[in-house]
Motif scaffolding. Structure first.
Motif, PDB file in Angstrom:
ATOM      1  N   MET A   4       7.049  16.477  11.778  1.00 34.35           N
ATOM      2  CA  MET A   4       5.264  16.303  11.584  1.00 34.35           C
ATOM      3  C   MET A   4       4.799  16.137  10.431  1.00 34.35           C
ATOM      4  N   THR A   5       3.828  15.546  10.823  1.00 34.07           N
ATOM      5  CA  THR A   5       2.486  15.117  10.318  1.00 34.07           C
ATOM      6  C   THR A   5       2.283  15.917   8.792  1.00 34.07           C
ATOM      7  N   SER A   6       2.420  15.828   7.523  1.00 32.69           N
ATOM      8  CA  SER A   6       1.528  16.361   6.410  1.00 32.69           C
ATOM      9  C   SER A   6      -0.082  16.403   6.341  1.00 32.69           C
ATOM     10  N   ASP A   7      -0.268  16.212   5.710  1.00 34.00           N
ATOM     11  CA  ASP A   7      -1.838  16.225   5.561  1.00 34.00           C
ATOM     12  C   ASP A   7      -1.693  14.682   4.397  1.00 34.00           C
ATOM     13  N   LEU A   8      -1.316  15.027   4.082  1.00 33.31           N
ATOM     14  CA  LEU A   8      -0.734  13.831   3.206  1.00 33.31           C
ATOM     15  C   LEU A   8      -0.758  12.371   3.857  1.00 33.31           C
ATOM     16  N   ASP A   9       0.432  12.605   5.230  1.00 30.11           N
ATOM     17  CA  ASP A   9       0.444  11.375   6.063  1.00 30.11           C
ATOM     18  C   ASP A   9      -1.054  11.441   6.251  1.00 30.11           C
ATOM     19  N   ILE A  10      -1.748  11.754   6.548  1.00 33.33           N
ATOM     20  CA  ILE A  10      -3.581  11.793   7.504  1.00 33.33           C
ATOM     21  C   ILE A  10      -3.844  11.064   6.913  1.00 33.33           C
ATOM     22  N   LEU A  11      -4.295  11.851   5.758  1.00 31.47           N
ATOM     23  CA  LEU A  11      -4.681  11.712   4.672  1.00 31.47           C
ATOM     24  C   LEU A  11      -4.294   9.830   4.241  1.00 31.47           C
ATOM     25  N   LYS A  12      -3.286   9.517   4.367  1.00 33.07           N
ATOM     26  CA  LYS A  12      -3.246   8.123   3.930  1.00 33.07           C
ATOM     27  C   LYS A  12      -3.708   7.190   5.342  1.00 33.07           C
ATOM     28  N   PHE A  13      -2.977   7.393   6.087  1.00 34.83           N
ATOM     29  CA  PHE A  13      -3.793   6.837   7.983  1.00 34.83           C
ATOM     30  C   PHE A  13      -4.882   6.657   7.771  1.00 34.83           C
ATOM     31  N   ASN A  14      -5.705   7.135   7.026  1.00 35.98           N
ATOM     32  CA  ASN A  14      -7.490   7.483   7.008  1.00 35.98           C
ATOM     33  C   ASN A  14      -7.705   6.243   6.255  1.00 35.98           C
ATOM     34  N   LEU A  15      -7.402   6.612   5.334  1.00 39.82           N
ATOM     35  CA  LEU A  15      -7.503   5.519   4.114  1.00 39.82           C
ATOM     36  C   LEU A  15      -6.689   4.005   4.376  1.00 39.82           C
ATOM     37  N   GLN A  16      -5.860   3.890   5.426  1.00 40.80           N
ATOM     38  CA  GLN A  16      -5.633   3.190   5.489  1.00 40.80           C
ATOM     39  C   GLN A  16      -4.576   2.373   4.149  1.00 40.80           C
ATOM     40  N   GLU A  17      -3.963   2.998   3.572  1.00 44.22           N
ATOM     41  CA  GLU A  17      -3.423   3.353   2.771  1.00 44.22           C
ATOM     42  C   GLU A  17      -1.881   1.986   2.711  1.00 44.22           C
ATOM     43  N   LYS A  18      -1.543   1.912   4.005  1.00 42.42           N
ATOM     44  CA  LYS A  18       0.036   0.575   4.355  1.00 42.42           C
ATOM     45  C   LYS A  18      -0.992  -0.352   4.668  1.00 42.42           C
ATOM     46  N   GLU A  19      -2.134  -1.109   5.115  1.00 46.14           N
ATOM     47  CA  GLU A  19      -2.752  -2.049   4.798  1.00 46.14           C
ATOM     48  C   GLU A  19      -3.625  -2.750   3.418  1.00 46.14           C
ATOM     49  N   TYR A  20      -4.357  -1.401   2.990  1.00 42.85           N
ATOM     50  CA  TYR A  20      -4.547  -1.818   1.620  1.00 42.85           C
ATOM     51  C   TYR A  20      -4.724  -0.417   0.494  1.00 42.85           C
ATOM     52  N   PRO A  21      -3.653  -0.890  -0.388  1.00 40.40           N
ATOM     53  CA  PRO A  21      -2.355   0.138  -0.643  1.00 40.40           C
ATOM     54  C   PRO A  21      -3.313   0.623  -2.355  1.00 40.40           C
ATOM     55  N   TYR A  22      -4.441   1.183  -3.020  1.00 45.60           N
ATOM     56  CA  TYR A  22      -5.005   1.617  -3.425  1.00 45.60           C
ATOM     57  C   TYR A  22      -4.593   2.979  -4.597  1.00 45.60           C
ATOM     58  N   PHE A  23      -4.489   4.012  -3.603  1.00 44.11           N
ATOM     59  CA  PHE A  23      -3.881   5.390  -4.153  1.00 44.11           C
ATOM     60  C   PHE A  23      -2.650   5.357  -3.928  1.00 44.11           C
ATOM     61  N   ASP A  24      -2.208   6.314  -4.972  1.00 44.13           N
ATOM     62  CA  ASP A  24      -0.313   6.645  -5.290  1.00 44.13           C
ATOM     63  C   ASP A  24      -0.480   8.176  -4.639  1.00 44.13           C
ATOM     64  N   ASP A  25       0.903   8.761  -4.671  1.00 39.30           N
ATOM     65  CA  ASP A  25       0.795   9.958  -3.673  1.00 39.30           C
ATOM     66  C   ASP A  25      -0.042  10.807  -4.666  1.00 39.30           C
ATOM     67  N   GLU A  26       0.293  10.678  -5.782  1.00 37.88           N
ATOM     68  CA  GLU A  26      -0.376  12.184  -6.250  1.00 37.88           C
ATOM     69  C   GLU A  26      -1.512  12.362  -6.452  1.00 37.88           C
ATOM     70  N   ASP A  27      -1.808  10.473  -6.540  1.00 39.14           N
ATOM     71  CA  ASP A  27      -4.466  11.009  -6.754  1.00 39.14           C
ATOM     72  C   ASP A  27      -5.022  11.419  -5.013  1.00 39.14           C
ATOM     73  N   LEU A  28      -3.642  11.022  -3.965  1.00 36.19           N
ATOM     74  CA  LEU A  28      -4.206  11.864  -2.734  1.00 36.19           C
ATOM     75  C   LEU A  28      -4.038  13.006  -2.767  1.00 36.19           C
ATOM     76  N   GLN A  29      -2.990  13.403  -3.623  1.00 33.82           N
ATOM     77  CA  GLN A  29      -2.437  14.928  -3.154  1.00 33.82           C
ATOM     78  C   GLN A  29      -3.753  15.721  -4.587  1.00 33.82           C
ATOM     79  N   LEU A  30      -4.418  15.021  -4.926  1.00 34.94           N
ATOM     80  CA  LEU A  30      -5.188  14.861  -5.880  1.00 34.94           C
ATOM     81  C   LEU A  30      -6.497  15.543  -5.327  1.00 34.94           C
TER      82      LEU A  30
END
Length: 91
Positions: A1-27
């Motif tokens: 199951m895909t979490s909200d955090l995973d969707i947010l990472k996808f939307n922000l293209q964190e794989k290609e352009y990392p900027y936030f860590d998981d804690e920042d994304l959760q915030l």
């Protein structure tokens, strides 16, 4: 199951352009009451503000600012209208 955090990472293209860590994304999610669209918009805007341009001698790489602003438009929340007018018939 895909979490909200995973969707947010996808939307922000964190794989290609990392900027936030998981804690920042959760915030971001918490700050936006779990609204992934609003958190995505805010994340894109934060990436747009960051100066990622690079100059080495004669080589200059421009910022991705315009890219992040364009992506942010896809997630921009619709305006919420609040009316203070009352009905003329009193109901």
């Amino acid at each position: 199951m895909t979490s909200d955090l995973d969707i947010l990472k996808f939307n922000l293209q964190e794989k290609e352009y990392p900027y936030f860590d998981d804690e920042d994304l959760q915030l971001l999610l918490d700050k936006n009451n779990g609204d992934i669209q609003a958190a995505s918009y805010e994340g894109c805007m934060k990436k747009a503000v960051a100066d990622d341009s690079l100059t080495l001698s004669d080589i200059k790489l421009s910022s991705n600012r315009e890219y992040w602003l364009a992506l942010a438009k896809q997630f921009k929340p619709a305006p919420q209208y609040i009316t203070i007018m009352k009905r003329a018939d009193g109901q």
